[in-house]
Design an enzyme around this catalytic site. Sequence first.
Site, mmCIF file in Angstrom:
data_model
loop_
_atom_site.group_PDB
_atom_site.id
_atom_site.type_symbol
_atom_site.label_atom_id
_atom_site.label_comp_id
_atom_site.label_asym_id
_atom_site.label_seq_id
_atom_site.Cartn_x
_atom_site.Cartn_y
_atom_site.Cartn_z
ATOM 1 N N CYS A 183 -75.341 -75.105 -48.209
ATOM 2 C CA CYS A 183 -76.494 -76.223 -47.942
ATOM 3 C C CYS A 183 -75.744 -77.083 -47.301
ATOM 4 O O CYS A 183 -74.767 -77.341 -46.567
ATOM 5 C CB CYS A 183 -77.748 -75.899 -48.688
ATOM 6 N N HIS A 225 -78.456 -70.263 -48.822
ATOM 7 C CA HIS A 225 -78.401 -70.449 -50.228
ATOM 8 C C HIS A 225 -78.722 -69.881 -51.759
ATOM 9 O O HIS A 225 -79.511 -68.880 -51.453
ATOM 10 C CB HIS A 225 -79.536 -71.215 -51.478
ATOM 11 N N GLU A 255 -77.739 -68.470 -54.190
ATOM 12 C CA GLU A 255 -78.554 -68.500 -55.778
ATOM 13 C C GLU A 255 -79.988 -68.005 -55.197
ATOM 14 O O GLU A 255 -80.333 -67.893 -56.369
ATOM 15 C CB GLU A 255 -78.187 -70.268 -56.797
#
Length: 193
Positions: A77, A175, A177
């Site tokens: 990001c 992202h 994750e």
Amino acid sequence: MDIVIVDYGAGNIKSIQFAFKRLGYEAKFSKDPEVIKAADKVIFPGVGEASSAMSMLRKSGLDEVIPELKQPVLGICLGMQLMCNYSEEGDTQGLGIFDVDVKRFSNEVKVPQMGWNTITHLRSDLFKDINEGDYMYLVHSYYAEHCEESIANSFYKLEYATALQKDNFYGVQFHPEKSSTAGEQLLKNFIEL
């Protein structure tokens, strides 16, 4: 496997640590240049505003350390955006790893772009076992322009680089994750590079 998440005060670093834990790896946080340099893999996260994040990097001296790293480095990001030459956000000079500028989306679209978007034009081992058109989770008002170092694109009124690579440096706008199975696969691929 020694995985270090750069802890410079501008990142949602706990969720990245949990994502690696789900994959069976312990990732530790550090702002110590020697610990970062000694790591097998480095994660450079970032959430927030570019100029203040860059200021925190400079204060810690990590703006000098990160571009010199030789092991695989993954910017996530804002981390990816700071690895570029320049960002319109806060008129910020970046680390200059990727030869591309970061621009603000026009007012013709809802900003920030928030939610799931497809990734296309995948061209890197980072995307092994990830399909054209898979969805990743994004939250951003600024984007890296499509360039020579683009290894994946997304489309939001215009086509932009959603992932970049140069030598041992990788960056993703999304992202991983928070991107379910495809995001987890990307982190696994990064570990296996």
